[in-house]
Design an enzyme around this catalytic site. Structure first.
Site, short mmCIF file in Angstrom:
data_model
loop_
_atom_site.label_atom_id
_atom_site.label_comp_id
_atom_site.label_asym_id
_atom_site.label_seq_id
_atom_site.Cartn_x
_atom_site.Cartn_y
_atom_site.Cartn_z
N CYS A 137 0.83 -1.21 0.00
CA CYS A 137 0.00 0.00 0.00
C CYS A 137 0.86 1.27 0.00
O CYS A 137 0.68 2.16 -0.85
CB CYS A 137 -0.95 -0.03 1.19
SG CYS A 137 -0.16 -0.50 2.74
N1 LIG Z 1 -4.46 -4.07 5.09
C1 LIG Z 1 -3.90 -3.40 4.07
O1 LIG Z 1 -4.15 -2.19 3.89
C2 LIG Z 1 -2.97 -4.08 3.13
C3 LIG Z 1 -2.60 -5.39 3.30
N2 LIG Z 1 -1.70 -5.96 2.41
C4 LIG Z 1 -1.29 -7.34 2.58
O2 LIG Z 1 -2.39 -8.18 2.26
C5 LIG Z 1 -2.38 -9.34 3.09
C6 LIG Z 1 -3.68 -9.39 3.90
O3 LIG Z 1 -3.74 -8.21 4.69
P1 LIG Z 1 -4.89 -7.95 5.74
O4 LIG Z 1 -6.17 -8.40 5.17
O5 LIG Z 1 -4.73 -6.57 6.21
O6 LIG Z 1 -4.45 -8.94 6.91
P2 LIG Z 1 -5.36 -9.61 8.04
O7 LIG Z 1 -4.45 -9.89 9.16
O8 LIG Z 1 -6.56 -8.75 8.27
O9 LIG Z 1 -5.83 -10.98 7.36
C7 LIG Z 1 -4.89 -12.00 7.05
C8 LIG Z 1 -5.62 -13.19 6.44
O10 LIG Z 1 -4.67 -14.22 6.18
C9 LIG Z 1 -5.16 -15.44 6.78
N3 LIG Z 1 -4.06 -16.31 7.17
C10 LIG Z 1 -3.20 -16.14 8.21
N4 LIG Z 1 -2.34 -17.18 8.25
C11 LIG Z 1 -2.66 -18.01 7.23
C12 LIG Z 1 -2.14 -19.25 6.76
N5 LIG Z 1 -1.09 -19.83 7.35
N6 LIG Z 1 -2.72 -19.82 5.68
C13 LIG Z 1 -3.76 -19.23 5.04
N7 LIG Z 1 -4.31 -18.05 5.46
C14 LIG Z 1 -3.75 -17.45 6.53
C15 LIG Z 1 -5.94 -14.94 7.99
O11 LIG Z 1 -6.80 -15.95 8.47
P3 LIG Z 1 -7.14 -16.10 10.04
O12 LIG Z 1 -8.63 -15.96 10.13
O13 LIG Z 1 -6.65 -17.44 10.40
O14 LIG Z 1 -6.41 -15.05 10.80
C16 LIG Z 1 -6.69 -13.77 7.35
O15 LIG Z 1 -7.77 -14.23 6.59
C17 LIG Z 1 -1.15 -9.20 3.99
O16 LIG Z 1 -0.07 -9.89 3.44
C18 LIG Z 1 -0.91 -7.71 4.01
O17 LIG Z 1 0.39 -7.44 4.34
C19 LIG Z 1 -1.23 -5.30 1.34
C20 LIG Z 1 -1.59 -4.00 1.13
C21 LIG Z 1 -2.46 -3.27 2.02
C1 LIG Z 2 -0.56 0.71 9.27
C2 LIG Z 2 0.29 -0.49 9.02
O1 LIG Z 2 0.77 -1.15 9.94
N1 LIG Z 2 0.49 -0.82 7.75
C3 LIG Z 2 1.26 -1.97 7.37
C4 LIG Z 2 1.13 -2.16 5.89
C5 LIG Z 2 1.33 -3.60 5.58
C6 LIG Z 2 1.10 -3.97 4.19
O2 LIG Z 2 0.70 -3.24 3.31
O3 LIG Z 2 1.42 -5.21 3.93
P1 LIG Z 2 2.58 -5.72 3.01
O4 LIG Z 2 3.84 -5.57 3.74
O5 LIG Z 2 2.17 -7.06 2.66
O6 LIG Z 2 2.51 -4.83 1.82
C7 LIG Z 2 2.74 -1.81 7.74
O7 LIG Z 2 3.21 -0.69 7.80
O8 LIG Z 2 3.42 -2.84 7.87
#
Ligand SMILES: NC(=O)C1=CN([C@@H]2O[C@H](COP(=O)(O)OP(=O)(O)OC[C@H]3O[C@@H](n4cnc5c(N)ncnc54)[C@H](OP(=O)(O)O)[C@@H]3O)[C@@H](O)[C@H]2O)C=CC1
Ligand SMILES: CC(=O)N[C@@H](CCC(=O)OP(=O)(O)O)C(=O)O
Length: 342
Positions: A147
């Site tokens: 992000c």
């Molecule tokens: N939030 C954001 O703004 C952004 C997030 N990302 C990336 O996207 C991904 C998801 O982020 P976000 O939704 O915020 O994270 P969350 O922590 O909200 O959700 C993570 C998800 O991954 C699942 N999970 C955890 N461990 C495993 C495993 N071993 N096998 C399969 N599934 C698993 C969790 O399931 P469970 O119910 O078991 O916890 C949950 O559904 C991350 O890699 C994050 O870094 C990228 C850009 C922006």
């Molecule tokens: C507010 C906050 O904690 N943000 C996360 C963004 C994580 C994320 O975007 O995940 P990836 O590393 O998979 O891209 C951080 O800074 O680590």
């Protein structure tokens, strides 16, 4: 088109599912969860979807590949580094929202993510999906960008690509809402700590630094390093990346303005707003990145202000944009969204 989603219980997975449910080219979505041993109702697992009668299935790469044409992984860091292999071996399309395959060197991944890396072969097979610059057409494994990386790279692209700034002077001050940290509470995201507060975190250690550097160097190999800071701010959604750099001798405001206009002309999700500096609320709820720029001739410094919704342009929205490119659908399919107002 039938698609699979892994990670429906997470923030990015939920938003991705909402987008896919109203995507005109998606006929069906199969959901998979790693904790299940038998099918379970989505409405029980994610109460926000209480009217949805879909069942979530136990995670199984064989079922995913048999019943779908693509899988989205919206899973925590460290998951696809372990799970990607059968898909890569089968040449099965994957869009991975995590950082696990964004870098191309195992030691670099382990240095920044503090986890075991995917194999070199897996890293090399992934395409870095900064969708407004690198088309995912005909790619098989797309590593969706981070992000902060998305907001920062889109804000910097015209300056770096057109050689308008001194590459040794880039400073990025980026701020994110708490949903960026995912669903699991931490001390810094506890309401009492996050509300009415600003918290700088991961100083000079943020895991998005190396992916930003790779893309900047792909555009301009004079960029050797960036100064990059991240701050947690008390909002739910949104990122503002404020970028500063000294311009090269002779560069003026007109040249900078022309570079942004030329770079983003015809790109449906990037809006260059000139000297009208965008705020986060302008983009929350959309897949847009809005960028405003001001130049200070007194200090010779340009400042770009780049804003996105971290869960859309920074995650699920860009993943759908990559999906559209992979399958040659209209770039904006499923992404004609409106800003949350007020
Ligand atoms: N939030 C954001 O703004 C952004 C997030 N990302 C990336 O996207 C991904 C998801 O982020 P976000 O939704 O915020 O994270 P969350 O922590 O909200 O959700 C993570 C998800 O991954 C699942 N999970 C955890 N461990 C495993 C495993 N071993 N096998 C399969 N599934 C698993 C969790 O399931 P469970 O119910 O078991 O916890 C949950 O559904 C991350 O890699 C994050 O870094 C990228 C850009 C922006
Ligand atoms: C507010 C906050 O904690 N943000 C996360 C963004 C994580 C994320 O975007 O995940 P990836 O590393 O998979 O891209 C951080 O800074 O680590």
């Amino acid at each position: 088109m039938q698609v699979a989603v892994v990670g429906i219980t997470g923030y990015a997975g939920m938003v991705l599912y909402q987008l896919l449910r109203q995507h005109p080219e998606v006929d069906g979505i199969n959901l998979y969860d790693h904790k299940l041993t038998k099918n379970e109702k989505l409405s029980e697992m994610v109460p926000a979807f209480y009217t949805d009668e879909t069942f979530v299935q136990p995670y199984s790469p064989d079922s995913i590949m048999a019943d779908n044409q693509l899988v989205f992984f919206a899973t925590s860091a460290g998951v696809t580094s372990k799970l990607s292999r059968p898909y890569i071996e089968a040449d099965f399309p994957v869009i991975d929202l995590s950082g696990d395959l964004r870098l191309n060197d195992e030691a670099e991944y382990e240095r920044w993510y503090h986890k075991p890396s995917a194999s070199k072969q897996a890293l090399n097979s992934a395409h870095y999906g900064l969708a407004d610059f690198e088309s995912a057409h005909e790619q098989k494994y797309v590593a969706n960008p981070g992000c902060y990386a998305t907001a920062t790279l889109l804000g910097l692209a015209p300056l770096v690509q057109a050689d308008l700034i001194d590459p040794d002077t880039i400073i990025v001050d980026a701020k994110s809402g708490t949903s960026g940290a995912g669903k699991n509470p931490a001390q810094s995201t506890h309401f009492t700590q996050a509300n009415d507060n600003l918290q700088i975190y991961k100083p000079n250690q943020h895991q998005h630094i190396p992916e930003i550097m790779l893309e900047l160097q792909h555009w301009n190999d004079h960029v050797k390093a960036i100064q990059f800071m991240t701050t947690l701010i008390p909002i739910t959604r949104g990122i503002m990346s404020t970028i500063y750099a000294k311009v090269e001798p002779g560069v003026d405001a007109k040249q900078i303005d022309r570079a942004y206009k030329q770079t983003y002309e015809g790109k449906p999700f990037v809006n260059y707003t000139g000297e009208h500096l965008p705020d986060i609320k302008q983009v929350v709820g959309t897949n847009n990145c809005n960028i405003g720029v001001v130049y200070n001739p007194v200090t010779g410094t340009v400042m770009a202000d780049s804003v996105i919704d971290n869960l859309l342009k920074g995650a699920a929205g860009q993943a759908v944009q990559n999906f559209n490119q992979m399958f040659d659908y209209q770039e904006t399919s499923g992404l004609e969204l409106q800003t949350f107002l007020p």
